[in-house]
Each structure stands twice: as structure tokens, then as C-alpha cells.
Design a protein around this motif. Structure first.
Motif, PDB file in Angstrom:
ATOM      1  N   LEU A 197      11.244  -3.558  19.214  1.00 38.33           N
ATOM      2  CA  LEU A 197      11.399  -2.625  20.326  1.00 38.33           C
ATOM      3  C   LEU A 197      11.562  -3.382  21.639  1.00 38.33           C
ATOM      4  N   LEU A 198      10.751  -4.409  21.838  1.00 35.46           N
ATOM      5  CA  LEU A 198      10.834  -5.181  23.066  1.00 35.46           C
ATOM      6  C   LEU A 198      12.227  -5.790  23.201  1.00 35.46           C
ATOM      7  N   MET A 257      10.781  -0.586  31.329  1.00 33.50           N
ATOM      8  CA  MET A 257      11.013  -1.084  29.978  1.00 33.50           C
ATOM      9  C   MET A 257       9.874  -0.676  29.068  1.00 33.50           C
ATOM     10  N   GLY A 259      17.907  -2.938  28.978  1.00 37.86           N
ATOM     11  CA  GLY A 259      17.549  -3.072  30.386  1.00 37.86           C
ATOM     12  C   GLY A 259      18.495  -3.981  31.139  1.00 37.86           C
ATOM     13  N   LEU A 260      18.823  -5.128  30.534  1.00 37.84           N
ATOM     14  CA  LEU A 260      19.698  -6.075  31.214  1.00 37.84           C
ATOM     15  C   LEU A 260      21.080  -5.486  31.432  1.00 37.84           C
ATOM     16  N   ARG A 275       2.070   4.741  11.079  1.00 30.13           N
ATOM     17  CA  ARG A 275       1.229   3.722  10.463  1.00 30.13           C
ATOM     18  C   ARG A 275      -0.235   4.104  10.425  1.00 30.13           C
ATOM     19  N   TYR A 316      -1.415  -3.440  17.413  1.00 26.70           N
ATOM     20  CA  TYR A 316      -0.259  -4.154  17.953  1.00 26.70           C
ATOM     21  C   TYR A 316      -0.592  -5.453  18.650  1.00 26.70           C
ATOM     22  N   ARG A 334       9.162   5.124  21.865  1.00 22.41           N
ATOM     23  CA  ARG A 334       9.524   4.880  20.469  1.00 22.41           C
ATOM     24  C   ARG A 334       8.347   4.359  19.656  1.00 22.41           C
ATOM     25  N   LEU A 335       7.477   3.627  20.337  1.00 26.68           N
ATOM     26  CA  LEU A 335       6.352   3.024  19.621  1.00 26.68           C
ATOM     27  C   LEU A 335       5.417   4.077  19.066  1.00 26.68           C
ATOM     28  N   LEU A 393       6.213 -12.844  20.001  1.00 28.82           N
ATOM     29  CA  LEU A 393       6.148 -11.738  20.959  1.00 28.82           C
ATOM     30  C   LEU A 393       5.712 -12.230  22.328  1.00 28.82           C
ATOM     31  N   LEU A 399      10.995 -13.079  29.239  1.00 29.89           N
ATOM     32  CA  LEU A 399      11.499 -11.872  29.899  1.00 29.89           C
ATOM     33  C   LEU A 399      11.013 -11.797  31.336  1.00 29.89           C
ATOM     34  N   PHE A 401      20.224 -13.322  21.826  1.00 27.02           N
ATOM     35  CA  PHE A 401      18.876 -13.868  21.924  1.00 27.02           C
ATOM     36  C   PHE A 401      18.596 -14.815  20.770  1.00 27.02           C
ATOM     37  N   ALA A 421      21.013  -2.838  34.179  1.00 25.44           N
ATOM     38  CA  ALA A 421      20.979  -3.436  35.510  1.00 25.44           C
ATOM     39  C   ALA A 421      22.354  -3.958  35.881  1.00 25.44           C
ATOM     40  N   ALA A 466       7.350  -4.573  14.643  1.00 34.68           N
ATOM     41  CA  ALA A 466       7.902  -3.361  15.264  1.00 34.68           C
ATOM     42  C   ALA A 466       7.915  -3.528  16.769  1.00 34.68           C
ATOM     43  N   LEU A 467       6.818  -4.072  17.296  1.00 34.80           N
ATOM     44  CA  LEU A 467       6.719  -4.243  18.742  1.00 34.80           C
ATOM     45  C   LEU A 467       7.783  -5.214  19.240  1.00 34.80           C
ATOM     46  N   PHE A 468       7.977  -6.317  18.479  1.00 33.46           N
ATOM     47  CA  PHE A 468       8.972  -7.294  18.917  1.00 33.46           C
ATOM     48  C   PHE A 468      10.363  -6.686  18.887  1.00 33.46           C
ATOM     49  N   GLU A 490      14.773  -3.159  24.074  1.00 31.25           N
ATOM     50  CA  GLU A 490      14.619  -2.756  25.460  1.00 31.25           C
ATOM     51  C   GLU A 490      15.203  -3.800  26.396  1.00 31.25           C
ATOM     52  N   MET A 491      14.975  -5.070  26.059  1.00 33.57           N
ATOM     53  CA  MET A 491      15.470  -6.152  26.908  1.00 33.57           C
ATOM     54  C   MET A 491      16.979  -6.078  27.014  1.00 33.57           C
ATOM     55  N   ILE A 500       9.839   1.486  25.564  1.00 34.94           N
ATOM     56  CA  ILE A 500       9.221   1.034  24.322  1.00 34.94           C
ATOM     57  C   ILE A 500       8.184   2.046  23.858  1.00 34.94           C
ATOM     58  N   ASP A 541       6.147   4.999  15.555  1.00 37.81           N
ATOM     59  CA  ASP A 541       5.716   3.948  14.639  1.00 37.81           C
ATOM     60  C   ASP A 541       4.197   3.979  14.471  1.00 37.81           C
ATOM     61  N   TYR A 543      15.100 -10.590  40.312  1.00 38.43           N
ATOM     62  CA  TYR A 543      14.625  -9.780  41.428  1.00 38.43           C
ATOM     63  C   TYR A 543      13.723 -10.592  42.331  1.00 38.43           C
TER      64      TYR A 543
END
Lengths: 166, 150
Positions: free
Chosen positions: B9-10, A33, B17-18, A48, A72, A40-41, A5, A12, B121, B21, B5-7, B13-14, A37, A44, A20
Motif C-alpha cells: 500500500l505504501l 498519503m 502521490g508523486l 485478517r 502492522y 485501503r488498509l 518498510l 520517502l 522503485f 504532484a 500488505a502495508l509495504f 501510494e508513493m 493507505i 485488509d 517541498y
């Protein structure tokens, strides 16, 4: 694993910096972004953690710090209330896992909010539980401050404003 | 588990987002895939360095591929590759029948054309990892039916 992560987040931010030129654009992009997230998070998270409904802003801030951050990111920021009205809070992080592999911001990116994604996430998640808030970074360790501080200001709900107009 | 879950979603989103743009700006779709792949590449390089700090030296290419299929994949996606095939001349096919990044999407044909975006990715991830282990490679992905991919 958290390393995946953190590394992905770093890649990213690096990519956004290439795309930019202005720091504000990168910050906005990260925030947007994060918002996506966050909305939606929250599902979850609620699934949980099964926390019960919060009855006050300070309870909400506590839940964010002690349950969500712990779940998290594995850290527990401390919460402090910074206004008499009871709607402004600060989350103070002395250890931010997202910057584990970052030593310092490059000189030409001095106003980059590296972790702006977090602000967007909190904002999005709160909005999905019908709490409008503004979330920003008040202090940032990467910019030389002692700790990293995120400020959450709960805004008045839309219903209140409607009443005032009548 | 929560990190996963976080990964996910990230990552989603990436990708979103890309592409968003790109639609607004000048870039074409091809460039987005390249950007995603190069992000994966950097992450792959870093990850493989951390994972192989304490492991013994690999005997040959096949050994490295097995490491990718078992340990690397398990650490990243919490499961192993289901099937590894090779022609012993430098081409390897890794098949994952329940690819983590695709399980969240519906299994019909509807979204098949969007699936490659989500694999870019991971292709970069593998390419970066292999490069740091001393193998130059080209990694491509193919999805014939969700959520399996090769």
C-alpha cells in the motif's frame, strides 16, 4: 520484513523534504498519503483480524492500539482517555519502529512530523468505518519529548449535526 | 505477512502521490520515475548492507546475481526469481512470473502502460544493492503481460 518498510518510509520522507521546502507541506503530504493507505488498509485489517463491531469509542481506541498496531508495526501502544466526554484518546508509544534508523531530525526541519503518515492512516481507516476523527501528534520523541503520543479525537457524526439544524 | 500488505500500500501510494504532484506542478513524468528509482536505490543500499553482514564473500558476478535472485528477492518479495538468463558478457535477465507489486492489478492489457511506474522503485532497489556489492549497473524493466515482468 519490517526493515524494508522502515527504509522505504525513510527514503520517502527524504524525497519529500527535497521536493517541498516547508515542513507543513511535507506534513500535509504525508498525512494525505497516509489517508490513502488507511482507507485501503482497513479492509485488509478487518479481513485478517475479524474483530467484532466496536460499541464505544474507547473500544475502538483499544482495538487500534492492541490489534492493529501490533499486526502492522509489531508494537502495542498504551491507550488513555483524555477527556470527560469520552471522545478523546491518546496512544502512547515508547517504541516507534518507523524511526528505528533515525537518530534525530535535522536542524532546518524542526517542525517535521516524521510519522505523520500514521495519523493519516488512522484517520482514513476510521472514516471508512464511519467514524470521523482528528488525529495528530501530541508528543514526538524525535523532537525531544519523552514518548511519542498520538491523539485521536472522535468528532460527532454527521447525523447529529443534521438533527441540530432542524 | 501483514507487513507486506502495508509495504504494498505504501509503495502504491508513493507512486500515486508523486505522479499527482507532478500533474499539478511543473515536473514531467520522466522525473517521477527518476525520483522513484533513486528512492529504491537508497533503500537497496541499506537493505543489502543489513542482509550481507554475516554472509561469506561472493566469488564472482554470477554468484552475486544468484544471491539477488534467491535470498534478496525472497526477503523482499517472499519468493524467488523464476528465471535467470545471462549472456556471460555482463547482461542478466531476471524474470518474475508473479511480481508481487503487480499482482494487485488486473491482468489485462488495460494497465500495461502504467506498469513501468511500479517497477521503477524495484529497479532502483536492485541497482542500489548491486552497487554496494561492488557492481556498477544499469537496471531496466519490461512488462509484457501482467503480472510477469523482466
Amino acid at each position: 520484513s519490517r526493515e524494508l518498510l522502515v527504509l522505504t518510509y525513510g527514503a520517502l520522507v527524504a524525497q519529500l523534504c527535497k521536493d517541498y521546502e516547508k515542513d507543513e507541506d511535507v506534513n500535509t503530504c504525508l498525512d494525505r498519503m497516509g489517508y490513502g493507505i488507511g482507507v485501503r488498509l482497513i479492509d485488509d485489517f478487518l479481513a485478517r483480524s475479524a474483530v467484532k463491531k466496536c460499541h464505544s469509542y474507547s473500544e475502538t481506541a483499544d482495538v487500534i492500539a492492541q490489534v492493529a498496531f501490533k499486526m502492522y508495526l509489531g508494537v502495542t501502544p498504551s491507550v488513555s482517555c483524555s477527556s470527560a466526554a469520552g471522545n478523546e484518546f491518546s496512544l502512547i508509544l515508547d517504541k516507534n519502529p518507523l524511526v528505528d534508523f533515525v537518530e534525530e531530525l535535522p536542524a532546518e526541519r524542526a517542525s517535521l512530523c516524521y510519522c505523520n503518515l500514521l495519523c493519516g492512516v488512522i484517520r482514513g481507516a476510521l472514516e471508512m468505518v464511519h467514524l470521523a476523527a482528528e488525529v495528530t501528534f501530541l508528543q514526538d520523541r524525535l523532537k525531544g519529548d519523552a514518548v511519542t503520543e498520538i491523539g485521536i479525537t472522535f468528532l460527532r457524526k454527521a447525523e447529529d449535526r443534521k438533527h441540530k439544524r432542524n | 505477512m501483514a507487513d507486506e500488505a502495508l509495504f504494498l500500500l505504501l509503495h502504491n501510494e508513493m507512486v500515486a502521490g508523486l505522479y499527482r504532484a507532478a500533474e499539478q506542478g511543473e515536473g514531467e513524468n520522466g522525473r517521477c520515475t527518476t525520483k522513484l528509482e533513486s528512492m529504491g536505490f537508497r533503500v537497496g543500499q541499506g537493505l543489502i548492507e543489513r542482509f550481507t553482514k554475516d554472509t561469506a564473500r561472493f566469488k564472482d558476478e554470477l554468484d552475486i546475481m544468484k544471491f539477488i535472485c534467491k535470498d534478496f528477492w525472497t526477503t523482499v518479495f517472499k519468493k524467488q526469481i523464476d528465471n535467470l538468463r545471462t549472456n556471460h558478457q555482463g547482461i542478466y535477465v531476471l524474470q518474475d512470473n508473479k511480481f508481487r507489486l503487480l499482482t494487485q492489478m488486473s491482468a489485462g492489457k488495460q494497465y500495461l502502460e502504467h506498469a513501468p511506474k511500479y517497477l521503477a522503485f524495484t529497479c532502483g532497489l536492485i541497482r542500489g544493492g548491486l552497487l554496494n556489492l561492488g557492481i556498477k549497473s544499469i537496471v531496466t524493466a519490461e512488462v509484457s503481460s501482467m503480472p510477469a515482468c523482466k
